[in-house]
Design a protein around this motif. Structure first.
Motif, mmCIF file in Angstrom:
data_model
loop_
_atom_site.group_PDB
_atom_site.id
_atom_site.type_symbol
_atom_site.label_atom_id
_atom_site.label_comp_id
_atom_site.label_asym_id
_atom_site.label_seq_id
_atom_site.Cartn_x
_atom_site.Cartn_y
_atom_site.Cartn_z
ATOM 1 N N ALA A 1 41.926 32.097 44.493
ATOM 2 C CA ALA A 1 41.520 33.487 44.265
ATOM 3 C C ALA A 1 42.249 34.474 45.165
ATOM 4 O O ALA A 1 42.423 35.641 44.801
ATOM 5 N N ALA A 2 42.708 34.037 46.330
ATOM 6 C CA ALA A 2 43.424 34.911 47.260
ATOM 7 C C ALA A 2 44.940 34.832 47.084
ATOM 8 O O ALA A 2 45.679 35.443 47.852
ATOM 9 N N GLY A 3 45.389 34.100 46.092
ATOM 10 C CA GLY A 3 46.821 33.994 45.830
ATOM 11 C C GLY A 3 47.536 32.943 46.650
ATOM 12 O O GLY A 3 48.763 32.899 46.665
ATOM 13 N N SER B 1 50.341 37.503 41.356
ATOM 14 C CA SER B 1 50.054 38.787 40.705
ATOM 15 C C SER B 1 48.852 38.692 39.777
ATOM 16 O O SER B 1 47.999 39.582 39.759
ATOM 17 N N ALA B 2 48.772 37.613 39.001
ATOM 18 C CA ALA B 2 47.651 37.445 38.071
ATOM 19 C C ALA B 2 46.337 37.286 38.826
ATOM 20 O O ALA B 2 45.310 37.843 38.418
ATOM 21 N N SER B 3 46.365 36.566 39.936
ATOM 22 C CA SER B 3 45.155 36.387 40.721
ATOM 23 C C SER B 3 44.736 37.699 41.381
ATOM 24 O O SER B 3 43.577 38.097 41.317
ATOM 25 N N GLY B 4 45.692 38.376 41.988
ATOM 26 C CA GLY B 4 45.383 39.615 42.697
ATOM 27 C C GLY B 4 45.004 40.769 41.794
ATOM 28 O O GLY B 4 44.066 41.518 42.085
ATOM 29 N N ALA B 5 45.720 40.945 40.696
ATOM 30 C CA ALA B 5 45.436 42.036 39.759
ATOM 31 C C ALA B 5 44.281 41.685 38.824
ATOM 32 O O ALA B 5 43.720 42.561 38.170
ATOM 33 N N GLN B 6 43.955 40.410 38.743
ATOM 34 C CA GLN B 6 42.865 39.897 37.912
ATOM 35 C C GLN B 6 43.076 40.151 36.430
ATOM 36 O O GLN B 6 42.122 40.291 35.669
ATOM 37 N N VAL B 7 44.341 40.227 36.023
ATOM 38 C CA VAL B 7 44.717 40.340 34.607
ATOM 39 C C VAL B 7 46.004 39.548 34.393
ATOM 40 O O VAL B 7 46.726 39.242 35.350
ATOM 41 N N GLU B 8 46.291 39.263 33.129
ATOM 42 C CA GLU B 8 47.545 38.593 32.818
ATOM 43 C C GLU B 8 48.705 39.502 33.219
ATOM 44 O O GLU B 8 48.637 40.720 33.049
ATOM 45 N N GLN C 1 34.483 35.639 37.201
ATOM 46 C CA GLN C 1 35.083 35.741 38.534
ATOM 47 C C GLN C 1 36.416 34.992 38.558
ATOM 48 O O GLN C 1 36.492 33.823 38.176
ATOM 49 N N VAL C 2 37.467 35.663 39.021
ATOM 50 C CA VAL C 2 38.767 35.016 39.161
ATOM 51 C C VAL C 2 38.691 34.015 40.311
ATOM 52 O O VAL C 2 38.339 34.372 41.427
ATOM 53 N N ILE C 3 39.004 32.753 40.003
ATOM 54 C CA ILE C 3 38.959 31.700 41.016
ATOM 55 C C ILE C 3 40.359 31.146 41.304
ATOM 56 O O ILE C 3 40.517 30.226 42.099
ATOM 57 N N GLY C 4 41.355 31.734 40.634
ATOM 58 C CA GLY C 4 42.737 31.303 40.811
ATOM 59 C C GLY C 4 43.582 31.819 39.672
ATOM 60 O O GLY C 4 43.145 32.659 38.884
ATOM 61 N N PRO D 1 45.191 34.760 35.051
ATOM 62 C CA PRO D 1 44.089 34.448 35.958
ATOM 63 C C PRO D 1 43.171 33.379 35.350
ATOM 64 O O PRO D 1 43.031 33.293 34.126
ATOM 65 N N LEU D 2 42.558 32.583 36.193
ATOM 66 C CA LEU D 2 41.596 31.563 35.771
ATOM 67 C C LEU D 2 40.235 32.011 36.263
ATOM 68 O O LEU D 2 40.084 32.380 37.430
#
Length: 143
Positions: free
Chosen positions: A37-39, A64-71, A110-113, A104-105
């Motif tokens: 989740a923290a990249g 980027s996907a983890s931090g921005a929380q979007v594809e 909640q984004v976990i990775g 993002p996963l």
């Protein structure tokens, strides 16, 4: 207090296997990165024949996907000249990218990775990342 879930090694292995399997099926060797989740890097694979110049790109897509929380492909239009996010790719020491192939996963929203893939075209990278993300979703994990 705020609790944060992160992808574990076992889940990352499943995501990695699905993504690498799709890349092999397509005949496109890939660099595949999975971050928490923290990249931070959890798993990485450079398939035989994948471009070594794409290693950092795969890492940047996952970050980027983890931090921005979007594809990552959803960010590109917002960063064109004249748009509010213009220049965003220059942040984070060059670790931020808008190239397709970062997803993002999530568990319960909640984004976990995230997964990031690079070495083919952005369409191929996205397809391989989607295979990994689909495998993660199929785990049916909940918070």
């Amino acid at each position: 207090m705020h609790s944060v879930l992160n992808i574990g090694c076992d889940e990352a292995d499943i995501v990695m296997a699905a993504a690498a399997g799709e890349a092999a099926r397509m005949g496109v060797p890939q660099n595949i990165a999975i971050v928490d989740a923290a990249g931070h890097l959890v798993a990485f694979r450079r398939m035989d024949g994948a471009k070594f110049t794409s290693i950092e790109i795969a890492l940047a897509k996952a970050f980027s996907a983890s931090g921005a929380q979007v594809e990552t492909r959803a960010i590109a239009a917002r960063t064109l000249p004249g748009e509010p996010g213009f220049g965003l790719q220059n942040l984070h020491g060059g670790r931020f990218t808008t190239l397709a192939g970062g997803i993002p996963l999530r568990i319960g929203g909640q984004v976990i990775g995230a997964i990031g893939v690079s070495s083919g075209s952005t369409v191929q990278d996205q397809q391989v990342a989607e295979a990994g993300a689909t495998a993660f979703e199929a785990l049916g994990l909940s918070a």
